[in-house]
Design a protein around this motif. Structure first.
Motif, PDB file in Angstrom:
ATOM      1  N   UNK A 164      33.527  32.638  43.104  1.00 63.63           N
ATOM      2  CA  UNK A 164      32.689  32.668  42.871  1.00 63.63           C
ATOM      3  C   UNK A 164      32.179  34.228  41.831  1.00 63.63           C
ATOM      4  N   UNK A 165      32.875  35.283  42.677  1.00 62.18           N
ATOM      5  CA  UNK A 165      32.378  36.418  42.509  1.00 62.18           C
ATOM      6  C   UNK A 165      33.117  37.088  41.084  1.00 62.18           C
ATOM      7  N   UNK A 166      34.454  36.677  41.315  1.00 62.43           N
ATOM      8  CA  UNK A 166      35.251  36.626  40.196  1.00 62.43           C
ATOM      9  C   UNK A 166      34.438  36.277  38.736  1.00 62.43           C
ATOM     10  N   UNK A 167      34.644  34.920  38.666  1.00 66.81           N
ATOM     11  CA  UNK A 167      34.733  34.052  37.293  1.00 66.81           C
ATOM     12  C   UNK A 167      33.030  34.538  37.013  1.00 66.81           C
ATOM     13  N   UNK A 168      32.530  34.752  37.736  1.00 69.48           N
ATOM     14  CA  UNK A 168      30.555  35.292  37.452  1.00 69.48           C
ATOM     15  C   UNK A 168      30.538  37.274  36.890  1.00 69.48           C
ATOM     16  N   UNK A 169      31.680  38.108  37.276  1.00 73.34           N
ATOM     17  CA  UNK A 169      32.195  39.145  37.481  1.00 73.34           C
ATOM     18  C   UNK A 169      32.687  38.710  35.686  1.00 73.34           C
ATOM     19  N   UNK A 170      33.269  38.134  35.470  1.00 75.16           N
ATOM     20  CA  UNK A 170      33.913  37.472  34.048  1.00 75.16           C
ATOM     21  C   UNK A 170      32.872  37.725  33.079  1.00 75.16           C
ATOM     22  N   UNK A 171      32.253  36.765  33.469  1.00 79.15           N
ATOM     23  CA  UNK A 171      31.309  35.844  33.050  1.00 79.15           C
ATOM     24  C   UNK A 171      30.188  37.021  32.699  1.00 79.15           C
ATOM     25  N   UNK A 172      29.501  37.996  33.557  1.00 78.15           N
ATOM     26  CA  UNK A 172      29.083  39.408  32.930  1.00 78.15           C
ATOM     27  C   UNK A 172      29.739  39.822  31.971  1.00 78.15           C
ATOM     28  N   UNK A 173      30.825  40.118  32.580  1.00 79.92           N
ATOM     29  CA  UNK A 173      32.052  40.931  31.330  1.00 79.92           C
ATOM     30  C   UNK A 173      31.450  40.662  30.253  1.00 79.92           C
ATOM     31  N   UNK A 174      31.618  39.312  29.908  1.00 79.71           N
ATOM     32  CA  UNK A 174      31.380  38.519  28.388  1.00 79.71           C
ATOM     33  C   UNK A 174      30.102  38.771  27.925  1.00 79.71           C
ATOM     34  N   UNK A 175      29.079  38.998  28.679  1.00 76.98           N
ATOM     35  CA  UNK A 175      27.765  38.900  28.501  1.00 76.98           C
ATOM     36  C   UNK A 175      27.379  37.903  28.024  1.00 76.98           C
ATOM     37  N   UNK A 176      27.560  37.213  29.346  1.00 77.09           N
ATOM     38  CA  UNK A 176      27.314  35.999  29.404  1.00 77.09           C
ATOM     39  C   UNK A 176      26.632  35.830  30.418  1.00 77.09           C
ATOM     40  N   UNK A 177      26.519  36.541  31.563  1.00 78.78           N
ATOM     41  CA  UNK A 177      25.375  36.520  33.033  1.00 78.78           C
ATOM     42  C   UNK A 177      24.857  37.479  32.571  1.00 78.78           C
ATOM     43  N   UNK A 178      23.271  37.960  33.038  1.00 74.02           N
ATOM     44  CA  UNK A 178      22.647  39.085  33.091  1.00 74.02           C
ATOM     45  C   UNK A 178      23.347  39.997  34.179  1.00 74.02           C
ATOM     46  N   UNK A 179      24.245  38.974  35.307  1.00 76.19           N
ATOM     47  CA  UNK A 179      23.764  39.817  36.489  1.00 76.19           C
ATOM     48  C   UNK A 179      25.488  39.585  37.276  1.00 76.19           C
ATOM     49  N   UNK A 180      26.593  40.748  37.339  1.00 73.28           N
ATOM     50  CA  UNK A 180      27.483  40.264  38.113  1.00 73.28           C
ATOM     51  C   UNK A 180      27.582  39.257  39.353  1.00 73.28           C
ATOM     52  N   UNK A 181      27.212  38.744  39.587  1.00 76.42           N
ATOM     53  CA  UNK A 181      26.682  37.625  40.778  1.00 76.42           C
ATOM     54  C   UNK A 181      26.513  36.475  40.937  1.00 76.42           C
TER      55      UNK A 181
END
Length: 181
Positions: A164-181
């Motif tokens: 969960x933390x890894x995929x959210x970190x990737x989504x954050x890095x891609x600009x798909x999420x506002x926070x990395x968690x």
């Protein structure tokens, strides 16, 4: 059951529950589920839980489950693990339960005064697991008991927060999420 079998089974069986939240982020937007309503002065869920995202998430998770079922025999032979197939009710319950768990997590966050995107360790990583497993256990207890043995459930609980933390970190890095968690 050896560790390899447990891990492969855990990841395979949870894939339809892992995908819905990501699909909801990608295809979400639109009217929020709570319609802007409040309870005791706080939003019920917030703008991040939308009808479009929920429908997209359930559809994506269920479609993945059905696709996995189509290749289960070949994959199982290739990796030497008897991976489960997903009857339609199970496909839907894994995906819908994941989103239900996430929605309940958001409800709890709002009740405790946390804003959208605020981190709540373990709740953020496991709310969808609890929802998915609980709904699936109700919908098809026999399938659930065969796929989610105690060692598999333990593996899910340990591995999911890391994924969960890894995929959210990737989504954050891609600009798909506002926070990395």
């Amino acid at each position: 059951m050896d560790l390899r079998v447990v891990l492969v089974t855990a990841l395979w069986a949870m894939l339809p529950a892992y995908v819905p939240n990501n699909a909801a982020v990608l295809f979400g937007g639109g009217p929020p589920i709570d319609g802007g309503r409040t309870w005791r002065g706080k939003r019920l869920l917030g703008d991040g839980k939308t009808w479009r995202g929920t429908v997209a998430g359930v559809a994506a998770g269920a479609a993945l489950a059905l696709a996995l079922s189509a290749v289960a025999a070949d994959v199982g032979s290739a990796v030497g693990v008897d991976v489960p197939t997903f009857p339609l009710p199970v496909a839907l319950s894994l995906a819908a339960g994941a989103l239900l768990g996430d929605i309940l997590g958001s409800f709890l966050k709002r009740r405790t005064g946390r804003e959208r995107g605020a981190a709540v360790p373990l709740v953020d990583q496991l709310d969808f697991v609890v929802g998915s497993l609980a709904l699936t256990a109700v919908v098809d207890p026999v399938w659930f008991g065969q796929a989610f043995t105690p060692p598999v459930v333990a593996a899910v609980v340990v591995v999911t927060p890391v994924l969960h933390l890894a995929t959210n970190g990737i989504a954050y890095a891609l600009g798909l999420k506002d926070e990395p968690w």
